[in-house]
Enzyme design. Structure first.
Site, PDB file in Angstrom:
ATOM      1  N   GLN A  88       0.839  -1.202   0.000  1.00 46.32           N
ATOM      2  CA  GLN A  88       0.000   0.000   0.000  1.00 46.32           C
ATOM      3  C   GLN A  88       0.875   1.253   0.000  1.00 46.32           C
ATOM      4  O   GLN A  88       1.110   1.851   1.045  1.00 46.32           O
ATOM      5  CB  GLN A  88      -0.892  -0.031   1.250  1.00 46.32           C
ATOM      6  CG  GLN A  88      -1.891   1.073   1.334  1.00 46.32           C
ATOM      7  CD  GLN A  88      -3.178   0.724   0.647  1.00 46.32           C
ATOM      8  OE1 GLN A  88      -3.588  -0.414   0.630  1.00 46.32           O
ATOM      9  NE2 GLN A  88      -3.824   1.708   0.088  1.00 46.32           N
ATOM     10  N   PHE A  89       1.356   1.647  -1.179  1.00 47.87           N
ATOM     11  CA  PHE A  89       2.231   2.822  -1.254  1.00 47.87           C
ATOM     12  C   PHE A  89       1.521   4.099  -0.813  1.00 47.87           C
ATOM     13  O   PHE A  89       2.152   5.058  -0.386  1.00 47.87           O
ATOM     14  CB  PHE A  89       2.819   2.988  -2.664  1.00 47.87           C
ATOM     15  CG  PHE A  89       1.849   3.510  -3.687  1.00 47.87           C
ATOM     16  CD1 PHE A  89       1.762   4.864  -3.941  1.00 47.87           C
ATOM     17  CD2 PHE A  89       1.032   2.646  -4.399  1.00 47.87           C
ATOM     18  CE1 PHE A  89       0.869   5.363  -4.897  1.00 47.87           C
ATOM     19  CE2 PHE A  89       0.142   3.116  -5.349  1.00 47.87           C
ATOM     20  CZ  PHE A  89       0.058   4.482  -5.591  1.00 47.87           C
ATOM     21  N   THR A  90       0.184   4.111  -0.880  1.00 47.72           N
ATOM     22  CA  THR A  90      -0.559   5.325  -0.516  1.00 47.72           C
ATOM     23  C   THR A  90      -0.476   5.650   0.974  1.00 47.72           C
ATOM     24  O   THR A  90      -0.894   6.732   1.393  1.00 47.72           O
ATOM     25  CB  THR A  90      -2.037   5.227  -0.945  1.00 47.72           C
ATOM     26  OG1 THR A  90      -2.643   4.117  -0.295  1.00 47.72           O
ATOM     27  CG2 THR A  90      -2.157   5.083  -2.459  1.00 47.72           C
TER      28      THR A  90
END
Length: 150
Positions: free
Chosen positions: A78-80
């Site tokens: 989950q890069f966000t």
């Protein structure tokens, strides 16, 4: 490294209408990485996740770990989690590690979790368009950042 931990009674991840990973009782982890994450960051968080006492005991106190309840773990990249929203309305992800750095960190983190738990961990697929379904239990949701451990 930053993770969001959700205690769940069930969770799954679907990619292109195919279930890639699925668990019952356990933890759903959303995991984000930065370019300066180290093996120590990964080990520290893997240890925390394995031993975090957020499941209820017989007195209904959060006193048991995922290991104690023989739960499972589903890990989703989950890069966000590293969204920067200081300027404007479109988040910047400049602090998120690029795939060339994040993928090996993600894979190493999964391996460390599997070693800590002594069993396989379910996963999504790095960079894929994933549909995540969960039934949050409690709800219990905890955020841990490896840079805030001292």
């Amino acid at each position: 490294m930053r993770i969001v931990i959700q205690r769940v009674t069930q969770a799954s991840v679907t990619i292109n209408q195919v279930v890639k990973g699925e668990i019952g009782l356990g933890l759903l982890l959303l995991a984000g990485f930065t370019s300066d994450d180290t093996e120590e960051d990964l080990k520290w968080i893997a240890g925390k996740v394995a031993q975090l006492r957020i499941f209820s005991d017989e007195q209904d106190k959060m006193n048991l770990s995922v290991q104690d309840v023989q739960g499972d773990i589903l890990v989703i990249s989950q890069f966000t989690l590293y969204a920067n929203t200081k300027k404007g309305n479109r988040p910047s992800y400049i602090h998120a590690a690029p795939p060339a750095i994040a993928i090996p960190l993600y894979e190493q983190f999964i391996s460390l979790l599997e070693s800590a738990l002594g069993k396989k961990v379910q996963t999504g697929e790095f960079g894929a368009d994933m549909k995540v379904a969960l039934l949050n239990d409690g709800p219990v949701t905890i955020v841990i950042d490896s840079k805030n451990r001292e």
